[in-house]
Design a protein around this motif. Structure first.
Motif, mmCIF file in Angstrom:
data_model
loop_
_atom_site.group_PDB
_atom_site.id
_atom_site.type_symbol
_atom_site.label_atom_id
_atom_site.label_comp_id
_atom_site.label_asym_id
_atom_site.label_seq_id
_atom_site.Cartn_x
_atom_site.Cartn_y
_atom_site.Cartn_z
ATOM 1 N N GLU A 23 15.356 -5.306 5.061
ATOM 2 C CA GLU A 23 14.190 -5.176 5.539
ATOM 3 C C GLU A 23 13.221 -4.855 4.187
ATOM 4 O OE1 GLU A 23 16.459 -1.520 6.310
ATOM 5 O OE2 GLU A 23 17.195 -1.853 8.400
ATOM 6 N N LYS A 24 13.732 -5.159 2.947
ATOM 7 C CA LYS A 24 12.350 -4.976 2.401
ATOM 8 C C LYS A 24 11.649 -6.160 2.507
ATOM 9 C CE LYS A 24 12.949 -4.346 -2.335
ATOM 10 N NZ LYS A 24 14.070 -4.749 -3.696
ATOM 11 N N ASP A 25 12.211 -7.341 2.723
ATOM 12 C CA ASP A 25 11.327 -8.516 3.288
ATOM 13 C C ASP A 25 10.265 -7.819 4.210
ATOM 14 O OD1 ASP A 25 10.458 -12.261 2.913
ATOM 15 O OD2 ASP A 25 10.291 -10.691 5.109
ATOM 16 N N VAL A 26 10.865 -7.247 5.321
ATOM 17 C CA VAL A 26 9.317 -6.952 5.980
ATOM 18 C C VAL A 26 8.290 -5.741 5.584
ATOM 19 C CG1 VAL A 26 9.061 -5.361 8.056
ATOM 20 C CG2 VAL A 26 11.078 -6.612 8.128
ATOM 21 N N ALA A 27 8.823 -5.044 4.362
ATOM 22 C CA ALA A 27 7.766 -3.836 4.545
ATOM 23 C C ALA A 27 6.841 -4.657 3.408
ATOM 24 C CB ALA A 27 9.133 -2.615 3.184
ATOM 25 N N ALA A 28 7.317 -5.367 2.321
ATOM 26 C CA ALA A 28 6.791 -6.136 1.704
ATOM 27 C C ALA A 28 5.710 -7.269 2.528
ATOM 28 C CB ALA A 28 7.174 -7.056 0.399
ATOM 29 N N PHE A 29 5.504 -7.724 2.804
ATOM 30 C CA PHE A 29 5.230 -8.813 4.094
ATOM 31 C C PHE A 29 3.301 -7.135 4.906
ATOM 32 C CE2 PHE A 29 3.983 -9.834 8.465
ATOM 33 C CZ PHE A 29 2.534 -11.500 7.841
ATOM 34 N N GLU A 30 4.556 -6.327 5.193
ATOM 35 C CA GLU A 30 3.624 -5.627 5.838
ATOM 36 C C GLU A 30 2.762 -5.146 4.843
ATOM 37 O OE1 GLU A 30 6.027 -2.797 7.845
ATOM 38 O OE2 GLU A 30 6.209 -3.464 9.945
ATOM 39 N N ALA B 189 12.724 -12.019 6.888
ATOM 40 C CA ALA B 189 14.418 -11.385 6.708
ATOM 41 C C ALA B 189 15.535 -12.748 7.940
ATOM 42 C CB ALA B 189 13.581 -10.552 7.887
ATOM 43 N N THR B 190 14.882 -12.947 8.245
ATOM 44 C CA THR B 190 15.524 -13.677 9.456
ATOM 45 C C THR B 190 16.975 -14.918 8.408
ATOM 46 O OG1 THR B 190 14.153 -14.331 11.150
ATOM 47 C CG2 THR B 190 15.930 -15.641 10.912
ATOM 48 N N ALA B 191 15.769 -14.799 7.122
ATOM 49 C CA ALA B 191 16.961 -15.466 6.360
ATOM 50 C C ALA B 191 17.664 -14.511 5.402
ATOM 51 C CB ALA B 191 15.930 -15.787 4.607
ATOM 52 N N VAL B 192 17.106 -13.798 5.120
ATOM 53 C CA VAL B 192 18.776 -12.773 5.147
ATOM 54 C C VAL B 192 19.972 -12.823 5.638
ATOM 55 C CG1 VAL B 192 18.996 -10.613 4.101
ATOM 56 C CG2 VAL B 192 17.013 -11.516 3.327
ATOM 57 N N ARG C 15 17.364 -11.707 17.677
ATOM 58 C CA ARG C 15 16.359 -12.779 18.664
ATOM 59 C C ARG C 15 15.618 -12.564 18.506
ATOM 60 N NH1 ARG C 15 20.356 -15.180 22.618
ATOM 61 N NH2 ARG C 15 18.071 -13.576 24.257
ATOM 62 N N ASP C 16 15.403 -12.277 19.971
ATOM 63 C CA ASP C 16 13.889 -12.742 20.579
ATOM 64 C C ASP C 16 12.911 -11.324 20.066
ATOM 65 O OD1 ASP C 16 15.468 -12.991 22.710
ATOM 66 O OD2 ASP C 16 15.515 -11.012 24.019
ATOM 67 N N ALA C 17 12.984 -10.486 18.541
ATOM 68 C CA ALA C 17 12.205 -9.863 17.925
ATOM 69 C C ALA C 17 11.659 -11.170 17.081
ATOM 70 C CB ALA C 17 12.638 -8.581 17.480
ATOM 71 N N VAL C 18 12.641 -11.805 16.785
ATOM 72 C CA VAL C 18 12.007 -12.779 16.081
ATOM 73 C C VAL C 18 11.247 -14.017 16.362
ATOM 74 C CG1 VAL C 18 13.058 -15.275 14.352
ATOM 75 C CG2 VAL C 18 13.824 -12.689 14.000
ATOM 76 N N ALA C 19 11.386 -14.418 17.766
ATOM 77 C CA ALA C 19 11.142 -15.815 18.755
ATOM 78 C C ALA C 19 9.493 -14.419 19.334
ATOM 79 C CB ALA C 19 11.920 -15.896 20.387
ATOM 80 N N PRO D 132 10.467 -9.010 12.254
ATOM 81 C CA PRO D 132 11.245 -9.881 11.231
ATOM 82 C C PRO D 132 10.375 -11.170 10.969
ATOM 83 C CG PRO D 132 12.557 -9.927 12.400
ATOM 84 C CD PRO D 132 11.874 -9.162 13.136
ATOM 85 N N GLY D 133 10.312 -11.938 9.706
ATOM 86 C CA GLY D 133 9.864 -13.029 9.435
ATOM 87 C C GLY D 133 10.921 -14.007 9.302
#
Length: 201
Positions: free
Chosen positions: A78-85, A30-33, A17-21, A26-27
């Motif tokens: 995690e695939k979403d994080v990798a794709a965004f990065e 990842a939060t949606a997943v 939660r704090d990382a999202v904030a 994660p954006g």
């Protein structure tokens, strides 16, 4: 919260939660997943607890399908994080040349396809919620409805990434295809949620 060192699913909930904030990743994808996975868990709760009271083969088949969906959905965070990065790395290249342009198109493809894949699995989870309606006991319907609403919200949330990144795809045809897929998934999700909430209310 160090993404490369630990799986998102190994983090404590408040750390996620704090990382999202406060961090770029994660954006929303990842939060949606994570949200969709929790929503599916609520639908499965209704099925599992109903099954404990009165076992049936059709209900067990839905439970098995839901567990399979959960296993396919979870890695997409995690695939979403990798794709965004990867997309940001391509955009951030110093040289303005054809190689950079091509890298952006390739990265944009992944940054669009991962959320579309997530949305397709959310669609399948909503369809499962619809099928589950007749197999969930009354005392668990509020969990199932809440789960379906979470899945629906996650689907719409992750489609925002398609909106954001489709413009960087390499051709008009690719952009049109992504946007057409996006619209179809959004419309179907709205229709499914209306049916699920109506039947389970």
């Amino acid at each position: 919260m160090t993404q490369k060192a630990d799986s998102l699913w190994q983090q404590r909930l408040h750390d996620f939660r704090d990382a999202v904030a406060g961090e770029p990743m994660p954006g929303c994808g990842a939060t949606a997943v994570v949200s969709a996975d929790l929503g599916l868990a609520l639908v499965l709760k209704g099925l599992n607890l109903s099954q404990q009271h009165d076992a049936s083969a059709p209900r067990q088949a839905l439970i098995d399908e839901g567990n399979s969906l959960k296993q396919r959905l979870s890695p997409l965070a995690e695939k979403d994080v990798a794709a965004f990065e990867a997309f940001m790395a391509a955009v951030g290249r110093d040289r303005e040349d054809d190689e950079r342009t091509q890298a952006i198109h390739v990265a944009a493809h992944n940054a669009v396809e991962v959320p579309l894949e997530t949305a397709r699995l959310c669609d399948a989870a909503l369809a499962l919620s619809y099928q589950a309606r007749a197999h969930i006991e009354q005392q668990f319907t509020s969990d199932a409805i809440a789960g379906a609403r979470l899945i629906h919200a996650a689907l719409h949330g992750v489609l925002l990434n398609v909106d954001a990144n489709a413009g960087q795809l390499g051709s008009d045809a690719a952009r049109d295809q992504a946007r057409h897929a996006r619209e179809g998934l959004a419309q179907r999700a709205d229709a499914l949620l209306a049916t699920v909430t109506g039947d389970l209310a």
